[in-house]
Design a protein around this motif. Structure first.
Motif, PDB file in Angstrom:
ATOM      1  N   MET A  19       8.170   1.448   5.227  1.00 26.78           N
ATOM      2  CA  MET A  19       6.877   1.327   4.564  1.00 26.78           C
ATOM      3  C   MET A  19       7.092   1.198   3.057  1.00 26.78           C
ATOM      4  SD  MET A  19       3.582   3.843   4.968  1.00 26.78           S
ATOM      5  CE  MET A  19       2.016   3.422   4.196  1.00 26.78           C
ATOM      6  N   SER A  20       6.275   0.367   2.403  1.00 24.62           N
ATOM      7  CA  SER A  20       6.351   0.186   0.957  1.00 24.62           C
ATOM      8  C   SER A  20       5.003   0.553   0.332  1.00 24.62           C
ATOM      9  CB  SER A  20       6.701  -1.265   0.621  1.00 24.62           C
ATOM     10  OG  SER A  20       5.602  -2.115   0.906  1.00 24.62           O
ATOM     11  N   PHE A  21       4.958   0.563  -0.987  1.00 21.39           N
ATOM     12  CA  PHE A  21       3.697   0.880  -1.664  1.00 21.39           C
ATOM     13  C   PHE A  21       2.624  -0.177  -1.360  1.00 21.39           C
ATOM     14  CE2 PHE A  21       6.512   3.506  -4.385  1.00 21.39           C
ATOM     15  CZ  PHE A  21       5.819   4.700  -4.287  1.00 21.39           C
ATOM     16  N   ASP A  22       3.056  -1.379  -1.022  1.00 18.39           N
ATOM     17  CA  ASP A  22       2.089  -2.421  -0.646  1.00 18.39           C
ATOM     18  C   ASP A  22       1.329  -2.049   0.628  1.00 18.39           C
ATOM     19  OD1 ASP A  22       2.823  -3.970  -2.810  1.00 18.39           O
ATOM     20  OD2 ASP A  22       4.321  -5.109  -1.683  1.00 18.39           O
ATOM     21  N   ASP A  23       1.947  -1.202   1.458  1.00 23.81           N
ATOM     22  CA  ASP A  23       1.327  -0.820   2.727  1.00 23.81           C
ATOM     23  C   ASP A  23       0.395   0.385   2.616  1.00 23.81           C
ATOM     24  OD1 ASP A  23       2.849  -2.772   4.175  1.00 23.81           O
ATOM     25  OD2 ASP A  23       4.581  -1.433   4.054  1.00 23.81           O
ATOM     26  N   THR A  24       0.388   1.037   1.455  1.00 24.30           N
ATOM     27  CA  THR A  24      -0.370   2.281   1.339  1.00 24.30           C
ATOM     28  C   THR A  24      -1.872   2.061   1.216  1.00 24.30           C
ATOM     29  OG1 THR A  24      -0.025   2.314  -1.080  1.00 24.30           O
ATOM     30  CG2 THR A  24       1.576   3.511   0.286  1.00 24.30           C
ATOM     31  N   LYS A  51       1.946   7.133  10.376  1.00 21.98           N
ATOM     32  CA  LYS A  51       2.791   7.328  11.556  1.00 21.98           C
ATOM     33  C   LYS A  51       3.420   6.013  12.008  1.00 21.98           C
ATOM     34  CE  LYS A  51       1.922   8.148  16.485  1.00 21.98           C
ATOM     35  NZ  LYS A  51       0.885   8.524  17.469  1.00 21.98           N
ATOM     36  N   ASN A  52       4.718   6.063  12.268  1.00 19.24           N
ATOM     37  CA  ASN A  52       5.464   4.970  12.918  1.00 19.24           C
ATOM     38  C   ASN A  52       5.332   3.625  12.193  1.00 19.24           C
ATOM     39  OD1 ASN A  52       6.207   6.873  14.807  1.00 19.24           O
ATOM     40  ND2 ASN A  52       4.663   6.256  16.312  1.00 19.24           N
ATOM     41  N   ILE A  53       5.554   3.657  10.867  1.00 16.25           N
ATOM     42  CA  ILE A  53       5.616   2.421  10.073  1.00 16.25           C
ATOM     43  C   ILE A  53       6.964   2.420   9.330  1.00 16.25           C
ATOM     44  CG2 ILE A  53       4.458   0.934   8.387  1.00 16.25           C
ATOM     45  CD1 ILE A  53       1.936   2.558   8.770  1.00 16.25           C
ATOM     46  N   ARG A  78      -3.608   0.725   3.486  1.00 18.80           N
ATOM     47  CA  ARG A  78      -4.198   0.850   4.820  1.00 18.80           C
ATOM     48  C   ARG A  78      -4.691   2.286   5.048  1.00 18.80           C
ATOM     49  NH1 ARG A  78       0.273  -0.462   9.134  1.00 18.80           N
ATOM     50  NH2 ARG A  78       0.818  -2.089   7.626  1.00 18.80           N
ATOM     51  N   GLU A  79      -5.470   2.451   6.100  1.00 20.43           N
ATOM     52  CA  GLU A  79      -6.040   3.766   6.416  1.00 20.43           C
ATOM     53  C   GLU A  79      -4.949   4.699   6.934  1.00 20.43           C
ATOM     54  OE1 GLU A  79      -9.382   6.303   6.549  1.00 20.43           O
ATOM     55  OE2 GLU A  79      -9.229   4.228   5.836  1.00 20.43           O
TER      56      GLU A  79
END
Length: 209
Positions: free
Chosen positions: A112-117, A107-109, A119-120
């Motif tokens: 967003m890139s695959f590098d951010d995936t 939510k609310n990112i 995270r929880e």
């Protein structure tokens, strides 16, 4: 968990026969997506990802789809034109191993890139194959009550080299996001009297010189 989502989907699909019009309205959030800013990472052909967000009555059509490119993952960055309370998601693919097997919702990112995936996620679902777009996965509404941007990460399929998606349905409520913009305009117009402050400073500077 997946069994619970599966059961929920079947329960709704039975009711759907009696109130299809209302069901279609509930899945009308696709009309609230800012398609110009929608972004799909790892799609094999640019622009295909936005085509899977379509009217309820077109959910079983097979003429448009998005397919992943380098591997089985897909990442949808979905900006809305206002605030959304997301209540449920439907993901429909082919009736084979290319069907998504897991989705993770963020939510609310924005951007967003695959590098951010790593995270929880706000919520994750293990999916069943659903070529007829019948199975709904209900969200934890408290976590998705003020969504301006939704990211859907398809992290795996059932074993194929690539993933194919025909339809993504989003159920929920929408509210306009204009009040904040009006407030900003009011502040800008209220700033005009600053001209008087400039006038009062000028004589003082003359006296100093």
């Amino acid at each position: 968990m997946s069994g619970h989502g599966h059961g929920h989907g079947h329960g709704h699909s039975c009711e759907c026969e009696h109130e299809p019009a209302e069901r279609g309205l509930e899945f009308g959030l696709y009309r609230r997506i800012d398609l110009d800013k929608l972004q799909v990472l790892n799609e094999s052909r640019d622009g295909d990802g936005r085509k899977v967000f379509k009217p309820w009555e077109q959910r079983t059509e097979r003429n448009q789809f998005v397919e992943s490119d380098a591997d089985e993952e897909l990442l949808f960055n979905i900006p809305f034109t206002g605030s959304v309370k997301l209540k449920g998601v439907i993901i429909s693919g082919e009736d084979d191993d290319s069907h998504p097997a897991e989705i993770r919702l963020f939510k609310n990112i924005p951007q967003m890139s695959f590098d951010d995936t790593g995270r929880e996620p706000e919520q994750a679902f293990r999916l069943n194959r659903d070529p007829t777009a019948e199975l709904e996965y209900p969200t934890k509404v408290a976590r998705f009550s003020s969504v301006h941007h939704l990211s859907i990460h398809i992290s795996k399929n059932f074993g194929a080299d690539s993933t194919r998606v025909y339809y993504i349905g989003l159920r929920g409520e929408y509210s306009e996001a204009y009040r904040h913009e009006v407030t900003i305009c009011n502040y800008e117009s209220a700033a005009n009297p600053a001209d008087h402050k400039v006038e009062s400073i000028i004589p003082q500077s003359n006296m100093i010189s």
